[in-house]
Design a protein around this motif. Structure first.
Motif, short mmCIF file in Angstrom:
data_model
loop_
_atom_site.label_atom_id
_atom_site.label_comp_id
_atom_site.label_asym_id
_atom_site.label_seq_id
_atom_site.Cartn_x
_atom_site.Cartn_y
_atom_site.Cartn_z
N ARG A 499 21.71 50.58 11.64
CA ARG A 499 22.93 51.09 11.01
C ARG A 499 24.04 51.21 12.05
N ASP A 501 27.03 50.97 11.59
CA ASP A 501 28.18 51.70 11.03
C ASP A 501 28.17 53.18 11.39
N THR A 502 26.99 53.72 11.74
CA THR A 502 26.94 55.15 12.06
C THR A 502 27.43 55.44 13.47
N HIS A 513 29.16 50.33 5.39
CA HIS A 513 27.89 49.60 5.31
C HIS A 513 28.00 48.71 4.08
#
Ligand code: ADP
Ligand code: TZD
Ligand code: MG
Length: 562
Positions: A499, A501-502, A513
């Protein structure tokens, strides 16, 4: 200071004065001994200082600044390890013909030269030489002016490149009386003098083009660098010759220009009888001009500032040695209407081939597979960018790069910035930051997940300076592709379903996402409109990529089966 003596200055002040005197307004760097005060002083004196998390990214920002502005970009680092981290960027700049200056502080020479073990000991100037266009060391404050002037000349004159400037710690803190100091500074009068090509070479080139049935112009990033956009376009249009843009020359003429032969690349390389190279080398990116990609009988015109580039791979019948701005102006001045006439059969063959290939591509772009593959995801990005010619596009990776180059159209010069001559990974965040800083315009960085990792920590830098940069991580779970679930990590695989995007939220940026085309288009549009740091995790089928993207043929083959 002695109240009765003359007014004094020191090396720190002289470096800043010398840079300002020569119109340099931005420094990219990483602080530490012995240059922290230099960075502080530069900022206090009105230069823009951008602090990075790694010198390689600072160097890449400097390199792309040089490419975009024709003024050397400046990277400032500490001694030995900081210097070496910056060297990759300097070497890459030299390889790509981008002007930059890497300025590094260095330790006590008397200790370094006897290898007595100083803090961060390294003979930096000599280490830099093989990778730089030039390398200089300043040993006393009265030479700072000359050192900066020589570095500027070396970086931007002739074929541009990376220059190393070594500043010893003693030079920085040494004092000098103001009168001597101000006389020691040099304002460079003409850093990149015009190099006018010989009139005979212009005639020879035009005569050769006039004799051609199947002529082709190849525009390289040297042509983009030269900022002769209107004249280059006019020469292409007045001659009617089809042209092929190299990757970073895309947008020099808009990619939808009717004379673009990009969609008929294999055909034109294989069949052209006379090829005019403008600021493009016949290196691996052009299959060295050799068979089977090329015909063995092609005749070449080459416009280049570097006389030693000529004949490097194929004999050049008509070399035009000079700067592209002067050369194209001279070509235009001698061009008679109707002199150059590509045959109708040639233009028809190209048009038919373009049509066929564009239709094939359209099928891939229209497809909507789940999960997304490279073509479908990039078609969504293309859709979001079609009304945003102002946006800079940074692109690195393997499949992400190769598909990106073919699918994302460019409409303005010098807007596409990518892995370039080395096919290097790690330029992404540095180029994006440099482009945003010098232009004030938005940037989209289309990154393979591996490529992003090389400079990913600079998302903090991007958030700190609130730059309008939107990062797309094309997440296929690895270098070229992902590993099958449940297997031990292969040499190319990463964590599944990472992830990315985090990450950016940690610094105040916005993460997205996305797993489908329409959310991807929307995320890109929204993020660009917001004008704030954003990272979009673009989920790509882990099986979609091919080994080494489009250059699989360059992998050496194992001679023995195991
Ligand atoms: P590409 O990768 O786009 O094919 P290259 O980096 O291989 O382009 O080639 C760029 C060429 O342009 C180099 O040979 C360089 O010497 C040349 N060049 C750079 N700036 C100028 C200029 N202002 N005038 C003429 N030639 C230039
Ligand atoms: N290290 C450096 C500095 N440059 C390189 N080019 C490489 C390693 C080797 N390499 C490539 O040539 S492409 C690539 C590497 C590591 C990454 C490809 O993976 P990606 O892209 O995730 O960025 P795709 O889309 O998965 O192909
Ligand atoms: Mg990948």
């Amino acid at each position: 200071m002695d109240m009765d003596g003359p007014a004094m200055t020191d090396g720190f002040h002289l470096v800043v004065d010398a840079l300002k005197l020569n119109g340099i307004d931005t420094i990219y760097g990483v602080a530490g001994i012995p240059i922290t005060d230099l960075a502080r002083l530069a900022q206090a004196e009105g230069l823009r200082y951008l602090g990075f998390r790694h010198e390689q990214s600072a160097g890449n920002a400097a390199a792309i600044t040089g490419y975009l502005t024709q003024k050397p970009g400046i990277c400032l680092t500490v001694s030995a390890p900081g210097f070496l981290n910056g060297m990759v960027a300097l070497a890459n700049a030299t390889t790509n013909c981008f002007p930059m200056i890497l300025i590094s502080g260095s330790s006590d020479r008397s200790i370094v030269d006897l290898e007595q073990g100083d803090y961060e000991e390294l003979d930096q100037m000599n280490a830099a030489k093989p990778f730089a266009k030039a390398a200089f060391r300043v040993n006393k404050p009265e030479d700072i002016g000359v050192g900066v002037a020589r570095a500027i000349h070396a970086a931007v004159s002739g074929r541009p490149g990376g220059v190393y400037l070594d500043l010893t710690a003693v030079t920085l803190s040494a004092t000098l009386d103001l009168d001597t100091a101000s006389k020691s500074l040099v304002k460079v009068a003409d850093p990149a003098p015009a190099q006018i090509p010989a009139p005979e070479s212009i005639k020879l080139a035009l005569d050769l083009l006039a004799s051609a049935q199947r002529p082709l112009i190849i525009l390289g990033k040297g042509a983009a660098y030269a900022q002769a956009d209107a004249d280059i376009r006019s020469f292409v249009e007045k001659t009617g010759i089809p042209y092929l843009p190299m990757s970073m020359a895309k947008g020099l003429l808009p990619d939808d220009h009717p004379q673009s032969a990009a969609a008929a690349r294999s055909l034109v390389l294989g069949k052209a009888d006379v090829v005019m190279l403008i600021g493009a080398r016949l290196n691996w990116l052009l299959a060295h001009g050799k068979r089977p990609s090329w015909s063995g009988t092609t005749k070449f015109v080459q416009v280049d500032i570097s006389p030693t580039e000529i004949d490097s791979n194929r004999p050049i019948v008509a070399p035009v040695v000079g700067d592209i701005k002067s050369a194209v102006a001279a070509l235009l001045a001698s061009l008679k209407p109707g002199l150059i006439q590509p045959s109708a059969a040639w233009l028809d063959a190209i048009a038919a081939n373009k049509h066929k290939n564009t239709e094939r591509m359209a099928v891939r772009l229209d497809a909507d597979p789940n999960p997304m593959n490279f073509s479908s995801a990039l078609s969504a990005v293309r859709e979001a960018l079609k009304d945003r010619p102002d946006v800079y596009v940074v692109n690195e990776g393997a499949n992400t790069l190769d598909f990106g180059r073919n699918i994302i159209d460019m409409f303005e010069p010098r807007k596409r910035l990518d892995s370039g001559t080395w096919g290097i990974m790690g330029i992404g965040m540095g180029y994006a930051i440099g482009a945003a800083v010098v232009s004030g315009k938005p940037v989209i960085a289309i990154e393979g997940d591996s490529a992003f990792g090389f400079s990913g920590m600079e998302i903090e830098t991007i958030c700190r300076y609130r730059l309008p940069i939107v990062i797309l991580v094309f997440n296929n779970g690895g270098i070229y592709h992902g590993d099958p679930v449940g297997t031990a990590p292969s040499p190319t695989g990463f964590v599944h379903d990472a992830r990315y995007d985090t990450l950016i939220g940690a610094f105040g940026g916005v993460g997205y996402h996305v797993t489908d085309k329409s959310s991807l288009s929307k995320a890109v549009t929204d993020a660009l409109r917001a004008g704030k740091p954003a990272l979009i995790n673009v989920v790509i089928d882990p099986t979609a990529g091919t080994e080494s993207g489009h250059i699989q043929n360059l992998n050496p083959k194992m001679a023995l089966a195991k």
